[in-house]
Design an enzyme around this catalytic site. Sequence first.
Site, PDB file in Angstrom:
ATOM      1  N   LYS A  60       0.843  -1.200   0.000  1.00  0.00           N
ATOM      2  CA  LYS A  60       0.000   0.000   0.000  1.00  0.00           C
ATOM      3  C   LYS A  60       0.878   1.251   0.000  1.00  0.00           C
ATOM      4  O   LYS A  60       0.616   2.222  -0.716  1.00  0.00           O
ATOM      5  CB  LYS A  60      -0.943  -0.023   1.213  1.00  0.00           C
ATOM      6  CG  LYS A  60      -2.063  -1.045   1.032  1.00  0.00           C
ATOM      7  CD  LYS A  60      -2.821  -1.368   2.295  1.00  0.00           C
ATOM      8  CE  LYS A  60      -3.775  -2.539   2.013  1.00  0.00           C
ATOM      9  NZ  LYS A  60      -4.463  -3.055   3.186  1.00  0.00           N
ATOM     10  N   ASP A 113     -11.590   1.970   3.490  1.00  0.00           N
ATOM     11  CA  ASP A 113     -11.906   0.548   3.337  1.00  0.00           C
ATOM     12  C   ASP A 113     -13.415   0.343   3.187  1.00  0.00           C
ATOM     13  O   ASP A 113     -13.854  -0.750   2.835  1.00  0.00           O
ATOM     14  CB  ASP A 113     -11.437  -0.232   4.586  1.00  0.00           C
ATOM     15  CG  ASP A 113     -10.090  -0.905   4.378  1.00  0.00           C
ATOM     16  OD1 ASP A 113      -9.722  -1.156   3.212  1.00  0.00           O
ATOM     17  OD2 ASP A 113      -9.419  -1.188   5.385  1.00  0.00           O
ATOM     18  N   GLN A 123      -5.147  -2.015   9.349  1.00  0.00           N
ATOM     19  CA  GLN A 123      -4.937  -3.342   8.755  1.00  0.00           C
ATOM     20  C   GLN A 123      -5.518  -4.428   9.653  1.00  0.00           C
ATOM     21  O   GLN A 123      -5.169  -4.521  10.832  1.00  0.00           O
ATOM     22  CB  GLN A 123      -3.426  -3.553   8.531  1.00  0.00           C
ATOM     23  CG  GLN A 123      -3.086  -4.808   7.766  1.00  0.00           C
ATOM     24  CD  GLN A 123      -3.562  -4.742   6.315  1.00  0.00           C
ATOM     25  OE1 GLN A 123      -3.413  -3.744   5.635  1.00  0.00           O
ATOM     26  NE2 GLN A 123      -4.149  -5.827   5.836  1.00  0.00           N
TER      27      GLN A 123
END
Length: 284
Positions: A52, A119, A96
Amino acid sequence: MAKIIDGKAVSAAVKAQVAEEVAALREKNIVPGLAVIIVGDDPASRVYVNNKKKACEALGIYSEEHALPADTTEQELLALVESLNNRSDISGILCQLPLPKHLDEKKIINAISPLKDVDAFHPSNVGAIMIGDYHFLPCTPAGIMELLKAADVEIEGKRCVVIGRSNIVGKPMAMLMLHANATVTICHSRTKDLPAICREADILIVAIGKAGFVKADMVKPGAVVIDVGMNRPEGGKLCGDVDFASVEPVCSAITPVPGGVGPMTIAMLMKNTLMAAKLQNAIR
Ligand code: NAP
């Protein structure tokens, strides 16, 4: 022979478009910024976070990593999220997953500002997707929609079967296919006669996490097969949930693993970070 849907090429095209828009924003002195939080030292999470970071660098997006020890308390993590929520140079926040067991994932996700939730896991973003009036889409299902578009797969009126009902992949995937006017069936571990249901699918999307689970006898001839699975059997190579060798000759199009859905997830994260920066700066 089936068409192999090339996720690397489609993701490169999405990223190129994002880079162009980021450059235009930078001309207005707006720099999209992504904060990535990682707690503990899970090796797979570490690889994802590094990827990322690299993608941000390549596209002109500012990124910062907050690597916290495995024994971080919920209070400490919530305080970090709160401080990132309040920073104007951070457009998107990603935590994460999975988190260490002592941390409540739901609580952490709920603490992320919905406007920075790149997300799209926050309940208000999930609700917005359900209604079909959203800013952010979860990255993997959104990436699959891009792949289907790039491969000219007609969705309207088709029978779609999604195997897997996770909040991250299966459920939002089914919703996006429904919005695109497919007739959708969601299957899971308690589904009876799964092969027969799968054989009805014009578009079969598999997200279960079991290497080579879907074999040719579960696929209707000519179907489009999307393999979301990312499995690494002990010592073996990365492979999907679909037994590619037996399914490829039966279907009309298929995503490979690696090189199918995987590359799309990061590309869509970049797109969401750009969208977050635009939203926070009232740019359409
Ligand atoms: P998950 O949360 O573990 O969910 C798995 C789903 O599969 C569950 O709904 C489960 O049913 C269902 N399932 C398990 N065994 C089954 C069986 N024998 N028959 C039918 N359904 C079955 O997994 P996930 O997070 O959705 O991820 C799925 C896979 O996609 C994993 O391999 C993951 O690594 C991969 N993935 C890839 C990307 C990418 O970027 N390519 C992104 C995310 C995930 P129940 O609900 O009944 O338990």
